[in-house]
Design a protein around this motif. Structure first.
Motif, PDB file in Angstrom:
ATOM      1  N   LYS A 231      -7.855  -3.534 -12.986  1.00  0.00           N
ATOM      2  CA  LYS A 231      -8.727  -2.502 -13.545  1.00  0.00           C
ATOM      3  C   LYS A 231      -8.862  -1.321 -12.573  1.00  0.00           C
ATOM      4  O   LYS A 231      -8.712  -0.157 -12.964  1.00  0.00           O
ATOM      5  N   LEU A 232      -9.126  -1.630 -11.305  1.00  0.00           N
ATOM      6  CA  LEU A 232      -9.337  -0.550 -10.326  1.00  0.00           C
ATOM      7  C   LEU A 232      -8.070   0.288 -10.147  1.00  0.00           C
ATOM      8  O   LEU A 232      -8.127   1.521 -10.086  1.00  0.00           O
ATOM      9  N   CYS A 233      -6.936  -0.381 -10.080  1.00  0.00           N
ATOM     10  CA  CYS A 233      -5.685   0.360  -9.868  1.00  0.00           C
ATOM     11  C   CYS A 233      -5.334   1.229 -11.082  1.00  0.00           C
ATOM     12  O   CYS A 233      -4.484   2.100 -10.995  1.00  0.00           O
ATOM     13  N   SER A 234      -5.987   0.971 -12.212  1.00  0.00           N
ATOM     14  CA  SER A 234      -5.740   1.793 -13.404  1.00  0.00           C
ATOM     15  C   SER A 234      -6.467   3.115 -13.331  1.00  0.00           C
ATOM     16  O   SER A 234      -6.148   4.050 -14.068  1.00  0.00           O
ATOM     17  N   THR A 235      -7.493   3.180 -12.481  1.00  0.00           N
ATOM     18  CA  THR A 235      -8.360   4.371 -12.513  1.00  0.00           C
ATOM     19  C   THR A 235      -8.495   5.113 -11.182  1.00  0.00           C
ATOM     20  O   THR A 235      -8.896   6.276 -11.179  1.00  0.00           O
ATOM     21  N   ILE A 236      -8.173   4.486 -10.068  1.00  0.00           N
ATOM     22  CA  ILE A 236      -8.403   5.132  -8.765  1.00  0.00           C
ATOM     23  C   ILE A 236      -7.553   6.401  -8.604  1.00  0.00           C
ATOM     24  O   ILE A 236      -6.530   6.558  -9.274  1.00  0.00           O
ATOM     25  N   THR A 237      -8.022   7.252  -7.684  1.00  0.00           N
ATOM     26  CA  THR A 237      -7.212   8.439  -7.397  1.00  0.00           C
ATOM     27  C   THR A 237      -6.610   8.377  -5.987  1.00  0.00           C
ATOM     28  O   THR A 237      -5.767   9.183  -5.647  1.00  0.00           O
ATOM     29  N   THR A 239      -6.226   5.597  -2.115  1.00  0.00           N
ATOM     30  CA  THR A 239      -6.368   4.272  -1.498  1.00  0.00           C
ATOM     31  C   THR A 239      -7.784   4.011  -1.013  1.00  0.00           C
ATOM     32  O   THR A 239      -8.318   2.903  -1.160  1.00  0.00           O
ATOM     33  N   THR A 240      -8.413   5.018  -0.412  1.00  0.00           N
ATOM     34  CA  THR A 240      -9.765   4.829   0.131  1.00  0.00           C
ATOM     35  C   THR A 240     -10.711   4.389  -0.986  1.00  0.00           C
ATOM     36  O   THR A 240     -11.513   3.464  -0.810  1.00  0.00           O
ATOM     37  N   GLU A 241     -10.580   5.038  -2.136  1.00  0.00           N
ATOM     38  CA  GLU A 241     -11.421   4.686  -3.284  1.00  0.00           C
ATOM     39  C   GLU A 241     -11.208   3.213  -3.664  1.00  0.00           C
ATOM     40  O   GLU A 241     -12.173   2.484  -3.912  1.00  0.00           O
ATOM     41  N   LEU A 242      -9.943   2.787  -3.660  1.00  0.00           N
ATOM     42  CA  LEU A 242      -9.627   1.401  -4.028  1.00  0.00           C
ATOM     43  C   LEU A 242     -10.336   0.422  -3.087  1.00  0.00           C
ATOM     44  O   LEU A 242     -11.018  -0.510  -3.526  1.00  0.00           O
ATOM     45  N   PHE A 243     -10.211   0.659  -1.773  1.00  0.00           N
ATOM     46  CA  PHE A 243     -10.823  -0.264  -0.809  1.00  0.00           C
ATOM     47  C   PHE A 243     -12.340  -0.244  -0.904  1.00  0.00           C
ATOM     48  O   PHE A 243     -12.981  -1.293  -0.807  1.00  0.00           O
ATOM     49  N   HIS A 244     -12.909   0.950  -1.092  1.00  0.00           N
ATOM     50  CA  HIS A 244     -14.375   1.017  -1.152  1.00  0.00           C
ATOM     51  C   HIS A 244     -14.912   0.268  -2.367  1.00  0.00           C
ATOM     52  O   HIS A 244     -15.911  -0.444  -2.288  1.00  0.00           O
ATOM     53  N   HIS A 245     -14.219   0.415  -3.506  1.00  0.00           N
ATOM     54  CA  HIS A 245     -14.649  -0.328  -4.705  1.00  0.00           C
ATOM     55  C   HIS A 245     -14.513  -1.831  -4.460  1.00  0.00           C
ATOM     56  O   HIS A 245     -15.385  -2.616  -4.813  1.00  0.00           O
ATOM     57  N   MET A 246     -13.411  -2.211  -3.844  1.00  0.00           N
ATOM     58  CA  MET A 246     -13.184  -3.654  -3.621  1.00  0.00           C
ATOM     59  C   MET A 246     -14.191  -4.204  -2.615  1.00  0.00           C
ATOM     60  O   MET A 246     -14.601  -5.359  -2.702  1.00  0.00           O
ATOM     61  N   GLU A 247     -14.576  -3.363  -1.672  1.00  0.00           N
ATOM     62  CA  GLU A 247     -15.602  -3.796  -0.711  1.00  0.00           C
ATOM     63  C   GLU A 247     -16.926  -4.048  -1.442  1.00  0.00           C
ATOM     64  O   GLU A 247     -17.590  -5.059  -1.225  1.00  0.00           O
ATOM     65  N   GLN A 248     -17.275  -3.130  -2.345  1.00  0.00           N
ATOM     66  CA  GLN A 248     -18.526  -3.318  -3.110  1.00  0.00           C
ATOM     67  C   GLN A 248     -18.491  -4.589  -3.945  1.00  0.00           C
ATOM     68  O   GLN A 248     -19.487  -5.254  -4.148  1.00  0.00           O
ATOM     69  N   LEU A 249     -17.288  -4.943  -4.415  1.00  0.00           N
ATOM     70  CA  LEU A 249     -17.153  -6.148  -5.242  1.00  0.00           C
ATOM     71  C   LEU A 249     -17.033  -7.419  -4.393  1.00  0.00           C
ATOM     72  O   LEU A 249     -16.894  -8.519  -4.919  1.00  0.00           O
ATOM     73  N   PHE A 432      -2.596   0.620 -15.777  1.00  0.00           N
ATOM     74  CA  PHE A 432      -2.275   0.194 -14.401  1.00  0.00           C
ATOM     75  C   PHE A 432      -0.923   0.769 -13.979  1.00  0.00           C
ATOM     76  O   PHE A 432      -0.813   1.467 -12.964  1.00  0.00           O
ATOM     77  N   PHE A 433       0.117   0.488 -14.775  1.00  0.00           N
ATOM     78  CA  PHE A 433       1.458   0.940 -14.362  1.00  0.00           C
ATOM     79  C   PHE A 433       1.547   2.472 -14.386  1.00  0.00           C
ATOM     80  O   PHE A 433       2.199   3.073 -13.530  1.00  0.00           O
ATOM     81  N   ALA A 434       0.872   3.103 -15.359  1.00  0.00           N
ATOM     82  CA  ALA A 434       0.944   4.578 -15.437  1.00  0.00           C
ATOM     83  C   ALA A 434       0.318   5.187 -14.185  1.00  0.00           C
ATOM     84  O   ALA A 434       0.897   6.070 -13.535  1.00  0.00           O
ATOM     85  N   ASN A 435      -0.865   4.691 -13.812  1.00  0.00           N
ATOM     86  CA  ASN A 435      -1.560   5.266 -12.643  1.00  0.00           C
ATOM     87  C   ASN A 435      -0.839   4.950 -11.335  1.00  0.00           C
ATOM     88  O   ASN A 435      -0.685   5.806 -10.469  1.00  0.00           O
ATOM     89  N   MET A 436      -0.368   3.717 -11.229  1.00  0.00           N
ATOM     90  CA  MET A 436       0.321   3.325  -9.990  1.00  0.00           C
ATOM     91  C   MET A 436       1.633   4.091  -9.833  1.00  0.00           C
ATOM     92  O   MET A 436       1.983   4.545  -8.752  1.00  0.00           O
TER      93      MET A 436
END
Ligand SMILES: Cc1cc2nc3c(=O)[nH]c(=O)nc-3n(C[C@H](O)[C@H](O)[C@H](O)COP(=O)(O)OP(=O)(O)OC[C@H]3O[C@@H](n4cnc5c(N)ncnc54)[C@H](O)[C@@H]3O)c2cc1C
Length: 458
Positions: A231-237, A239-249, A432-436
């Motif tokens: 889900k996160l990889c479908s929307t992030i802009t 890497t930092t955003e990805l890690f911060h979201h995952m940290e919150q989770l 996911f694949f489109a954003n990645m």
């Protein structure tokens, strides 16, 4: 034409975890195949032979090792070095019982099918490889016990590898651990577990790292972990955003939440271990150590006074390096590499399975795009992109067997959770694949200058 001493289908160079996982899978699938395993060491298990006695796996043993043999008590059990080495010996005995397996210990592979004993000059063999050479040495693991300190040390300063902690002859007044990778973390946690006070320990952190939360990779949490990642990889802009979201989770940690880590090496710690690391008052963040004298530790960004009677523990070696990806299947060889994120033995087994099951190297390479061991945070989204790409490329003929593999973490998750993950995949895979692909385009390794026919084959 050379005279051959004997023939084998697969000459596997390297009896570490990956070489053994490959040999196990190919021997159990293909009842015609003969495998010869070669290693410079006298015993199987690769780098684990040189590891410190208190090392454990950092991920559950439930899905580590080989497909045909369980390891550990299940659940969150992280087995010890002794258990891992005993396990690999047991596995080799089992492979020997097939009658289609040979282990050449203390022998060096020198190319063109030549294997030279490291004990006697008299034992040099030339092996005819009927199918493929399998390179199981590509990950180039460096263990701190076998790496000298990468800094200058004055004569009256004591710097030891982590292995020395298991046989100390006296207590020291102060301990300074140099390194923030898995080995450095292990040294700190060992000292704390032995009752050393946090204020008697200094920790040199040249680069802060993102750490995987061990709880997030336990079987009962894998559904949530993978679903969040999709889900996160479908929307992030970024890497930092990805890690911060995952940290919150709760999927990732950093020791100091005020510092943005510049490193990520897949080191894994539990919540309790993190608390202990955070209790350390003397964390030195002044870059890499340049030299140590009796009174001063010189670092790239400043100096630190050395406390009297300090023992320095060098944990600065980078255990698993990031190697450039190369195609797994080439005309002359198979190069074992991880094909999912931080699961090297699963990768080796899937590669063996693809070798047996799929026709032609193009089909085999299409499901085994390498996922190099990460070193920087950007490597995580790249790894997730490549991993899900590989999984969606599996042909129907492979899916059932791969799902049932012991080394596949998802095999230890209940039926309902697997269905839910499938649902999450169906829901998220397109975005996911489109954003990645937009942020981290998939890079397939380019063919190298491989020889056109199998090495040492007629
Ligand atoms: C501390 C630590 C903890 C880890 N925990 C986990 C975990 O929990 N889960 C997980 O999945 N992974 C874990 N890993 C990673 C994993 O266990 C393996 O380290 C990784 O797969 C590398 O193993 P390998 O077989 O590729 O290499 P190695 O273990 O290095 O084996 C390669 C072998 O090749 C031999 N060799 C090299 N050149 C030649 C030659 N020319 N001739 C003959 N022999 C040769 C070497 O002697 C060596 O024995 C961990 C790694 C470390 C360092």
């Amino acid at each position: 034409m050379p005279e051959y001493d004997f023939e084998t289908d697969y000459l596997v160079v390297g009896a570490g975890a990956m070489g053994i996982a490959f040999a196990d899978e190919i021997l159990h699938r293909d009842n015609q195949a003969h495998v010869t395993l070669v290693d410079r060491r006298s015993k199987p298990g690769g780098h684990w032979n040189n590891a410190y006695s208190f090392v454990t796996l950092h991920q559950p043993a439930l899905y580590y090792g080989v497909n045909s043999e369980p390891l550990g008590r299940g659940g969150h059990d992280l087995v010890s070095k002794a258990q891992i080495l005993g396990y690999f010996e047991r596995v080799l005995e089992k492979l020997q019982k097939t009658g289609r397996f040979a282990f050449l210990s203390q022998s060096e592979y020198q190319g063109n099918g030549r294997v030279q004993s490291l004990v006697t000059k008299e034992r040099s063999q030339t092996i005819r490889i009927r199918r493929r050479l399998v390179d199981a040495t590509y990950s180039q693991v460096t263990v701190p016990s076998t790496s000298p300190p990468p800094f200058d040390v004055e004569d009256d300063v004591t710097v030891v590898p982590i292995n020395a902690l298991e046989s100390l002859e006296r207590p020291w007044s102060h301990y300074t651990v140099i390194g923030a990778g898995k080995t450095g973390l292990d040294a700190l946690l060992f000292l704390l577990s032995q009752g050393v006070a946090p204020e008697d320990i200094s920790w040199v952190v040249s680069q802060d790292s993102w750490l995987v939360t061990r709880e997030s990779i336990l079987p009962q949490n894998l559904l949530a972990t993978f679903s969040h990642q999709l889900k996160l990889c479908s929307t992030i802009t970024n890497t930092t955003e990805l890690f911060h979201h995952m940290e919150q989770l709760g999927l990732f940690f950093r020791v100091d939440p005020s510092i943005e880590p510049t490193s990520y090496r897949c080191a894994t710690v539990s919540t309790k271990e993190l608390e202990k690391l955070r209790s350390l008052p003397h964390v030195i963040r002044k870059g890499r150590v340049k030299s140590i004298t009796h009174q001063t530790m010189h670092l790239v960004n400043g100096d630190i006074d050395v406390a009297p009677d300090t023992l320095f523990i060098n944990a600065a070696a980078n255990g698993l390096a990031k190697r450039p990806a190369r195609p797994v299947f080439e005309p002359d060889r198979i190069t074992l590499q991880p094909i999912t994120h931080c699961q090297p033995t699963f990768g080796a087994a899937v590669i063996a399975h693809a070798e047996w099951r799929l026709p032609g190297d193009e089909a085999k390479n299409s499901v085994t795009c390498p996922v190099p061991h990460p070193t920087v945070p950007e490597d995580l989204p790249v790894a997730l992109h490549t991993m899900f790409y590989n999984l969606q490329c599996f042909p129907l003929s492979m899916i059932g067997s791969v799902n049932r593999m012991r080394l596949n973490a998802m095999n230890h998750v209940g039926f309902l959770d697997n269905l839910k993950l499938l649902w999450a995949y169906i829901r998220w895979h397109r975005p996911f694949f489109a954003n990645m692909q937009k942020l981290f385009p998939l890079e397939k390794p380019k063919p190298t200058q491989a020889t056109k026919k199998p090495e040492n084959a007629d």
